[in-house]
Write an enzyme that holds these catalytic residues in place. Structure first.
Site, PDB file in Angstrom:
ATOM      1  N   THR A  19     -40.141 -19.933  -2.696  1.00 35.35           N
ATOM      2  CA  THR A  19     -39.515 -19.480  -1.458  1.00 35.35           C
ATOM      3  C   THR A  19     -38.664 -20.569  -0.840  1.00 35.35           C
ATOM      4  OG1 THR A  19     -41.208 -17.843  -1.023  1.00 35.35           O
ATOM      5  CG2 THR A  19     -40.066 -18.689   0.898  1.00 35.35           C
ATOM      6  N   SER A  39     -43.103 -18.514  -8.209  1.00 34.26           N
ATOM      7  CA  SER A  39     -44.228 -19.190  -8.878  1.00 34.26           C
ATOM      8  C   SER A  39     -45.273 -18.227  -9.424  1.00 34.26           C
ATOM      9  CB  SER A  39     -44.864 -20.241  -7.971  1.00 34.26           C
ATOM     10  OG  SER A  39     -45.696 -19.653  -7.008  1.00 34.26           O
ATOM     11  N   THR A  78     -45.280 -21.193  -3.216  1.00 33.12           N
ATOM     12  CA  THR A  78     -46.616 -21.421  -2.657  1.00 33.12           C
ATOM     13  C   THR A  78     -47.719 -20.686  -3.425  1.00 33.12           C
ATOM     14  OG1 THR A  78     -46.363 -19.545  -1.140  1.00 33.12           O
ATOM     15  CG2 THR A  78     -45.732 -21.719  -0.301  1.00 33.12           C
ATOM     16  N   ASP A  79     -47.334 -19.584  -4.110  1.00 33.75           N
ATOM     17  CA  ASP A  79     -48.387 -18.689  -4.607  1.00 33.75           C
ATOM     18  C   ASP A  79     -49.280 -19.295  -5.679  1.00 33.75           C
ATOM     19  OD1 ASP A  79     -47.736 -16.742  -2.802  1.00 33.75           O
ATOM     20  OD2 ASP A  79     -46.511 -15.569  -4.182  1.00 33.75           O
TER      21      ASP A  79
HETATM   22  C1  SIN Z   1     -43.510 -18.194  -4.906  1.00 31.91           C
HETATM   23  O1  SIN Z   1     -44.686 -18.551  -4.972  1.00 31.91           O
HETATM   24  O2  SIN Z   1     -42.636 -18.611  -5.683  1.00 31.91           O
HETATM   25  C2  SIN Z   1     -43.084 -17.212  -3.872  1.00 31.91           C
HETATM   26  C3  SIN Z   1     -43.846 -17.326  -2.616  1.00 31.91           C
HETATM   27  C4  SIN Z   1     -43.654 -18.618  -1.901  1.00 31.91           C
HETATM   28  O3  SIN Z   1     -43.111 -19.597  -2.376  1.00 31.91           O
HETATM   29  O4  SIN Z   1     -44.123 -18.659  -0.721  1.00 31.91           O
END
Ligand code: SIN
Length: 347
Positions: A20, A70, A103-104
């Site tokens: 993100t 991710s 983040t995921d």
């Molecule tokens: C991801 O994990 O690539 C999408 C969600 C995020 O980064 O918050």
């Protein structure tokens, strides 16, 4: 921020993998329906909220290794990333590495890197950072997180694999994403952060993280593989299964029959499973499947016989667990453990 750098200058290597933080939507008010991993990492360096002199004398070299959401992180990308980080850390002038990531699955990548880099990351920092809002948002959180991560990487004495988000630094072993949308989405299941980043300064709350001793032998064996092999090793088949009320009686025998090599049981409470699962897990173990457990509780840590940060844990019913690791990171640990000779295995 310096656009050019000289070969004799100290530098921080910035490696982009997507997420993100590199996400984009045509609508600046859109904080949910964007596409992750659109922008190359160089684009994230523009206009960072860094005071003049915050990175004095240090260049930032950037490279985009991947541009993915991710949720699509893969085994081969992990190994590519680890090799690249290792090569950067090996350069005398490299102060540390900052990685932008979604983040995921960030906590899994952080633990993977901590294990395979081992001692290489014990002298210099590897700092993963991320964002909960896309770069195109009216008030993105990514620039602040990235600026803080660069400051942290430039901090004398910084070392280990860490996650920098929402003004806090977390060690790879305990960090986990705990909220699907809030900006401060990460914590360490009840433990304090390693440090906070305030006004371009790192304020220590604990010591820099070190690898627990039960990971060391595995980590040393993996570090050797990382140094010599070009192709990633074959990914061992390891699954996470959650123990629930009215748990299915068919699942575990079916996985055994299908040839699974390792199983993480996300057990209830302090590592409990019902009698049927206890028996079935015993059968799988006798058949050679490596079984480990984690708790399905979001906070706290499993406590068992002789549990300590530096010793493998064992629940009262005899299931072994990796102290401080949630189920997703236990799966990473077990996959890595299955790659090395049993003598190097964490148990
Ligand atoms: C991801 O994990 O690539 C999408 C969600 C995020 O980064 O918050």
């Amino acid at each position: 921020m310096q656009a050019f750098f000289s070969a004799s200058e100290t530098f921080i290597q910035l490696i982009g993998t997507g997420g993100t933080i590199a996400g984009h939507s045509a609508d600046p008010s859109d904080e949910l329906g964007y596409t992750a991993g659109v922008l190359p990492v160089a684009a994230l360096l523009a206009g960072l909220p860094l005071a003049d002199g915050a990175l004095a004398g240090v260049a930032v070299r950037d490279e985009s290794l991947a541009q993915i959401d991710s949720k699509n992180m893969r085994w081969d990308i992990w190994w590519l990333l680890a090799r690249r980080v290792r090569a950067c850390l090996g350069e005398t002038l490299c102060r540390g590495v900052v990685i932008t990531h979604g983040t995921d699955t960030l906590e899994e990548t952080a633990w993977f890197l901590a294990c395979v880099l081992g001692d290489v990351a014990q002298d210099k920092p590897v700092i993963l950072t991320c964002a909960m809002r896309p770069a195109s948002a009216a008030q993105p959180d990514g620039p602040h997180n990235l600026a803080n991560a660069l400051v942290a990487a430039n901090t004398p004495g910084a070392r280990g694999v860490l996650v920098c988000v929402a003004g806090e630094l977390w060690g790879a072993q305990h960090v986990q994403k705990n909220h699907p949308t809030q900006l401060a989405a990460f914590n360490a299941a009840g433990l304090p952060p390693v440090a906070t980043v305030e006004g371009h300064q790192v304020v220590m709350q604990q010591a820099w993280p070190t690898l627990p001793s039960w990971v060391r032998a595995t980590s040393e064996a993996l570090a050797a593989a990382l140094a010599h092999d070009d192709a990633p090793p074959k990914q061992p088949w390891v699954e996470v299964v959650m123990h629930t009320a009215a748990a299915s009686t068919q699942l575990l025998p079916a996985l055994g029959a299908a040839g699974i090599r390792g199983l993480i049981v996300q057990a209830t409470g302090n590592g409990t499973v019902n009698d049927t699962w206890q028996t079935q897990l015993g059968v799988l173990t006798n058949e050679g499947v490596v079984v480990r457990c984690a708790s399905r509780c979001a906070s706290g840590a499993l406590l068992g016989l002789a549990t300590s940060e530096d010793k493998k844990g064992q629940t009262l019913s005899g299931l072994t667990f990796y102290p401080g690791l949630n189920a997703a990171k236990s799966r990473v640990m077990l996959m890595l453990a299955l790659l090395v000779p049993p003598a190097s295995h964490p148990d």
